[in-house]
Design an enzyme around this catalytic site. Structure first.
Site, PDB file in Angstrom:
ATOM      1  N   HIS A   1       3.104   5.186   8.336  1.00 21.33           N
ATOM      2  CA  HIS A   1       3.993   4.464   7.437  1.00 21.33           C
ATOM      3  C   HIS A   1       3.780   4.888   5.996  1.00 21.33           C
ATOM      4  O   HIS A   1       4.703   4.880   5.196  1.00 21.33           O
ATOM      5  CB  HIS A   1       3.754   2.953   7.537  1.00 21.33           C
ATOM      6  CG  HIS A   1       3.880   2.425   8.931  1.00 21.33           C
ATOM      7  ND1 HIS A   1       5.043   2.524   9.648  1.00 21.33           N
ATOM      8  CD2 HIS A   1       2.991   1.803   9.735  1.00 21.33           C
ATOM      9  CE1 HIS A   1       4.858   1.982  10.851  1.00 21.33           C
ATOM     10  NE2 HIS A   1       3.621   1.539  10.927  1.00 21.33           N
TER      11      HIS A   1
ATOM     12  N   HIS B   1      -1.808   3.088  -1.940  1.00 25.18           N
ATOM     13  CA  HIS B   1      -0.914   3.834  -1.056  1.00 25.18           C
ATOM     14  C   HIS B   1       0.413   4.091  -1.751  1.00 25.18           C
ATOM     15  O   HIS B   1       0.662   3.557  -2.838  1.00 25.18           O
ATOM     16  CB  HIS B   1      -0.721   3.069   0.268  1.00 25.18           C
ATOM     17  CG  HIS B   1      -0.054   1.755   0.091  1.00 25.18           C
ATOM     18  ND1 HIS B   1      -0.736   0.591  -0.159  1.00 25.18           N
ATOM     19  CD2 HIS B   1       1.265   1.408   0.093  1.00 25.18           C
ATOM     20  CE1 HIS B   1       0.118  -0.411  -0.288  1.00 25.18           C
ATOM     21  NE2 HIS B   1       1.340   0.058  -0.147  1.00 25.18           N
TER      22      HIS B   1
ATOM     23  N   HIS C   1       4.823   4.911  -1.809  1.00 21.06           N
ATOM     24  CA  HIS C   1       6.166   4.710  -1.248  1.00 21.06           C
ATOM     25  C   HIS C   1       7.130   5.711  -1.883  1.00 21.06           C
ATOM     26  O   HIS C   1       7.200   5.822  -3.110  1.00 21.06           O
ATOM     27  CB  HIS C   1       6.680   3.292  -1.544  1.00 21.06           C
ATOM     28  CG  HIS C   1       5.886   2.211  -0.887  1.00 21.06           C
ATOM     29  ND1 HIS C   1       6.166   1.730   0.373  1.00 21.06           N
ATOM     30  CD2 HIS C   1       4.809   1.513  -1.318  1.00 21.06           C
ATOM     31  CE1 HIS C   1       5.300   0.772   0.687  1.00 21.06           C
ATOM     32  NE2 HIS C   1       4.459   0.618  -0.317  1.00 21.06           N
TER      33      HIS C   1
ATOM     34  N   THR D   1       4.974  -5.574   1.323  1.00 20.07           N
ATOM     35  CA  THR D   1       6.294  -5.006   1.617  1.00 20.07           C
ATOM     36  C   THR D   1       6.335  -4.314   2.974  1.00 20.07           C
ATOM     37  O   THR D   1       7.281  -3.613   3.289  1.00 20.07           O
ATOM     38  CB  THR D   1       6.725  -4.011   0.509  1.00 20.07           C
ATOM     39  OG1 THR D   1       5.832  -2.891   0.519  1.00 20.07           O
ATOM     40  CG2 THR D   1       6.721  -4.671  -0.860  1.00 20.07           C
TER      41      THR D   1
HETATM   42 ZN    ZN Z   1       3.079  -0.795  -0.636  1.00 20.97          ZN
END
Ligand code: ZN
Length: 246
Positions: A82, A107, A109, A194
């Site tokens: 992901h 992380h 996105h 999220t």
């Molecule tokens: Zn995030």
């Protein structure tokens, strides 16, 4: 044991099996896309404080400064299908007022998840922090295309490009500050994770000043992760505070 119990243990067993195989049953598009996340965790669909949101209609307020005192950490990063997550060595703190949060990981996105007025960003970095009492603080750094990020130049050749791949390079050190702007003015609101399980009660600090990555550095992440941004969520009646410099 009633049927609800049985069902929830079966679901837990399935989730455990999925976790053990390194896979889980949600994604950013297709049959397991964001519209179906409520089936994994009800709050993804029914929550009233979900993230991300559009930052607009803010209220000015004098808020505590963010005071990160991060140490360097050896590189440990994982491709969990992901996102790519850097796990941080313990002991790096961010102080907000008299509360201390420990940096756990960060992380990425692509594209960015929050929007500021009408501006969208090609990349967003989330820094996960936790206080001793369990409360969560998440710092979002918005990234725009521009100059190359020097820390990324060293780290990007090490990115785990394969699903479930982990890169451990204890001899290589990172400082999370290298992925943050110098100015730490921020927008503040209460939201959620999220990603499933979309847990609420997350203190979001969205830093106002974007940082820059080169188009190649952004493309490299996107090439590995694909599009991993959750759609914008309803704001409902939440306040978004615009922290004045203090
Ligand atoms: Zn995030």
């Amino acid at each position: 044991m009633n049927w609800k119990h049985t069902l929830s243990s079966m679901m837990a067993a399935t989730a455990l099996a999925a976790a053990a195989s390194g896979q889980d049953n949600w994604s950013y598009s297709g049959a397991n896309g964001p519209d179906t996340w409520g089936g994994i965790s009800g709050v993804c669909a029914n929550g009233s404080m979900q993230s991300p949101i559009v930052i607009e209609g803010t209220e000015s307020a004098y808020l505590n400064r963010l005071e990160p005192t991060y140490a360097v950490s050896p590189v440990m990063m994982h491709n969990d299908r992901h996102t790519i997550r850097f796990t941080y060595a313990s002991g790096s703190m961010m102080k907000v007022g008299n509360k201390e949060f420990e940096l756990l990981s960060f992380h990425f996105h692509t594209p960015g998840e929050h929007r500021v007025l009408t501006t969208s960003f090609p990349l967003e970095i989330h820094f996960d922090h936790k206080a001793a009492d369990g409360s969560l603080a998440r710092v979002a750094v918005l990234v725009k295309e521009g100059r190359s990020n020097v820390a990324a130049e060293e780290l990007w050749p090490l990115l785990p490009i394969e699903p479930d791949q982990t890169t451990r390079r204890p001899e290589v050190k990172i400082n999370a500050r290298d992925f943050m702007p110098n100015a730490r003015e921020y927008y503040r609101y209460m939201g959620s994770d999220t990603m499933p399980p979309c847990t609420e009660g997350v203190n979001w600090y969205v830093l106002k000043e974007p940082i820059e990555f080169s188009s190649q550095q952004i493309a490299a992440l996107r090439g590995i992760m694909g599009e991993n941004a959750r759609p914008l969520q309803p704001r409902n009646n939440r306040m978004i505070l615009d922290a004045l410099p203090n």
